[in-house]
Design an enzyme around this catalytic site. Structure first.
Site, short mmCIF file in Angstrom:
data_model
loop_
_atom_site.label_atom_id
_atom_site.label_comp_id
_atom_site.label_asym_id
_atom_site.label_seq_id
_atom_site.Cartn_x
_atom_site.Cartn_y
_atom_site.Cartn_z
N HIS A 76 3.43 -47.48 55.15
CA HIS A 76 2.06 -47.00 54.98
C HIS A 76 1.23 -47.31 56.22
O HIS A 76 1.52 -48.25 56.94
CB HIS A 76 1.40 -47.61 53.74
N HIS B 62 -2.73 -47.92 57.45
CA HIS B 62 -4.12 -48.19 57.05
C HIS B 62 -5.07 -47.40 57.93
O HIS B 62 -4.91 -47.38 59.16
CB HIS B 62 -4.45 -49.68 57.26
#
Ligand code: ZN
Length: 156
Positions: free
Chosen positions: A105, A107
């Site tokens: 992932h 941010h």
């Protein structure tokens, strides 16, 4: 699916499949964007690939490119459409780097005022009011995210 985790044990896979709750800002056939439940600042987003790879270092180039192109779209829209004077785009790979969920992932953290790196790890619990406000803010911009990402993957 390559690398897909068996048994549904990955929270981000479950979110990508719509089987775990999340505040989804944007999704398409290869990525999903949703609100971090412990935001550093209002509007802290996570971009994930739909398929499971442990971190940025494990994802094939095309998947990494797709996720970062989406993060770049969000960063641009935060700066140009939503008035954030700064944005952090960060991927942590491995526990020593601060990775907490082992599904790749990125941010995307808008900065509405100063502070930068000094406040990168000061987080609060997302409230429903805050989530609603961020979703409202992004609703009219969803098409622009898709447009940017598609443009990144067109020849020429
Ligand atoms: Zn996963």
């Amino acid at each position: 699916m390559p690398g897909q985790m068996a048994g549904g044990g990955c929270i981000f896979c479950n979110i990508a499949r719509g089987e775990a709750p999340a505040h989804i800002v944007y999704e398409d056939d290869s990525v999903a964007v949703f609100l971090d439940i412990y935001p550093v600042e209002k509007g802290h987003l996570l971009v994930i690939p739909r398929s499971h790879y442990e971190s940025v270092a494990d994802a094939p180039p095309r998947v990494a490119a797709r996720v970062f192109a989406t993060a770049a779209a969000l960063a641009r829209l935060y700066r140009e459409a939503l008035g954030a004077p700064g944005v952090n785009v960060v991927a942590n790979s491995g526990r020593p780097a601060g990775q907490e969920v082992f599904h790749f992932h990125v941010h995307v953290i808008p900065r509405w005022r100063g502070g930068g790196w000094r406040t990168l790890f000061m987080r609060h619990r997302l409230t429903e009011d805050e989530a609603r406000e961020v979703l409202e803010m992004w609703r009219p911009l969803r098409g622009s995210i898709g447009e940017y990402v598609r443009g990144a993957f067109m020849p020429g």
